[in-house]
Design a protein around this motif. Sequence first.
Motif, short mmCIF file in Angstrom:
data_model
loop_
_atom_site.label_atom_id
_atom_site.label_comp_id
_atom_site.label_asym_id
_atom_site.label_seq_id
_atom_site.Cartn_x
_atom_site.Cartn_y
_atom_site.Cartn_z
N LYS A 121 0.95 -1.16 0.01
CA LYS A 121 -0.06 -0.02 0.01
C LYS A 121 0.84 1.24 0.21
O LYS A 121 0.40 2.55 -0.23
CB LYS A 121 -1.00 0.13 1.13
N ASP A 122 2.07 1.03 0.36
CA ASP A 122 2.98 2.23 0.45
C ASP A 122 3.72 2.61 -0.88
O ASP A 122 4.35 3.59 -1.07
CB ASP A 122 4.06 2.16 1.46
N ASN A 180 -8.88 1.70 -9.91
CA ASN A 180 -8.24 2.24 -8.66
C ASN A 180 -7.16 3.10 -9.34
O ASN A 180 -6.97 4.29 -9.04
CB ASN A 180 -7.57 1.33 -8.09
N THR A 181 -6.48 2.75 -10.54
CA THR A 181 -5.42 3.58 -11.27
C THR A 181 -6.11 4.96 -11.80
O THR A 181 -5.43 5.99 -11.69
CB THR A 181 -4.71 2.74 -12.27
N PHE A 182 -7.01 4.69 -12.36
CA PHE A 182 -7.84 5.75 -13.14
C PHE A 182 -8.30 6.65 -11.96
O PHE A 182 -8.09 7.92 -11.97
CB PHE A 182 -9.02 5.37 -13.70
N ALA A 183 -8.98 6.28 -10.77
CA ALA A 183 -9.23 7.24 -9.95
C ALA A 183 -8.01 7.94 -9.14
O ALA A 183 -8.28 9.29 -8.99
CB ALA A 183 -9.76 6.42 -8.48
N VAL A 186 -7.08 10.73 -11.54
CA VAL A 186 -8.05 11.65 -11.43
C VAL A 186 -7.61 12.69 -10.16
O VAL A 186 -7.60 13.81 -10.38
CB VAL A 186 -9.41 11.22 -11.56
N GLU A 187 -7.49 11.95 -9.34
CA GLU A 187 -7.23 12.50 -7.84
C GLU A 187 -6.23 11.79 -7.19
O GLU A 187 -6.35 10.78 -6.67
CB GLU A 187 -8.42 12.64 -7.09
N PRO A 188 -4.90 12.36 -7.23
CA PRO A 188 -3.63 11.54 -6.87
C PRO A 188 -3.80 11.51 -5.33
O PRO A 188 -3.02 10.56 -4.70
CB PRO A 188 -2.62 12.56 -7.39
N ASN A 189 -4.42 12.32 -4.65
CA ASN A 189 -4.50 12.18 -3.13
C ASN A 189 -5.52 11.07 -2.94
O ASN A 189 -5.79 11.09 -1.54
CB ASN A 189 -4.87 13.43 -2.42
N GLN A 190 -6.47 10.63 -3.74
CA GLN A 190 -7.41 9.51 -3.41
C GLN A 190 -6.83 8.41 -2.74
O GLN A 190 -5.66 7.67 -3.03
CB GLN A 190 -7.89 9.09 -4.79
N PRO A 191 -7.54 8.18 -1.59
CA PRO A 191 -6.84 6.61 -0.91
C PRO A 191 -6.76 5.67 -1.73
O PRO A 191 -7.90 5.57 -2.38
CB PRO A 191 -7.87 6.66 0.42
N GLU A 213 -17.07 11.12 -8.14
CA GLU A 213 -18.23 11.59 -7.03
C GLU A 213 -18.34 10.20 -5.94
O GLU A 213 -18.36 10.83 -5.02
CB GLU A 213 -19.56 11.15 -7.92
N THR A 214 -17.89 9.15 -6.47
CA THR A 214 -18.05 8.15 -5.28
C THR A 214 -16.74 7.10 -5.92
O THR A 214 -16.73 7.08 -7.13
CB THR A 214 -19.21 7.45 -5.08
N VAL A 215 -15.92 6.33 -4.90
CA VAL A 215 -15.45 5.09 -5.38
C VAL A 215 -15.54 4.12 -4.57
O VAL A 215 -15.69 4.16 -3.31
CB VAL A 215 -13.85 5.79 -5.07
N GLY A 216 -15.75 3.12 -5.25
CA GLY A 216 -16.05 1.83 -4.50
C GLY A 216 -17.47 1.68 -3.96
O GLY A 216 -17.47 1.04 -2.90
#
Length: 234
Positions: A121-122, A180-183, A186-191, A213-216
Amino acid sequence: MKKVKLYIARHGKTMFNTIGRAQGWSDTPLTAQGELGIRELGIGLKEAGIVFDAAFSSDSGRTMQTMEIILKECQQEKIPYTRDKRIREWCFGSLDGGYDGELFYGVLPRTKAFENGRDMKDVPYPELAESLVEVDTANWAEPWPVLRKRIYDGFEAIAVQMEEQGGGNAIVVSHGMTINTFAWLVEPNQPRLSLDNGSVTVANYEDGRFILETVGDMSYRQIGRKILEDVENA
């Protein structure tokens, strides 16, 4: 013109998902449990009153099988449907089809990106992609610039096509790491989340850019499951 909204679903649970094998460009069909989960998703989307103007999936069998179930449960089987190989899963090269534990906890942790005790995850996606290239003896894994461009271009092409057709909602079926890669693009700070099978990530597209708008989101599946349970108990 209507706004462009992509409802991006992860495919249903497959044979390889069930036994813990890496499933990149290799492919296995949905299990009975996987099919049920996508029935729940389709029923939940229909209950929410979402009308789709077009459908898109990768060219993998598991996403096409998932799409067939969604459109049937939504009673929207006649909308235009396009397959696009750009929104395939990551390619794991010579490690494709191997056990997850061997790939993610055996081979990859021995690469440069995992030095100093870094956990999966790191490790950012660019470094993870290069780690796969490093260990892939078949030379099939994609370098990060290629992978990044493929995935983003695929989703952007869908959004642009929808925009050119007057906007609207698209149902898109893709893969866990690809979504997840696409998200993240779009938003690099996205967990970085572990996306469940049948989860939905919603992306709006306007003025040449995406906004998540939402993820997962699992609420559609939960709604569909409740409806099926009520029918069984009636």
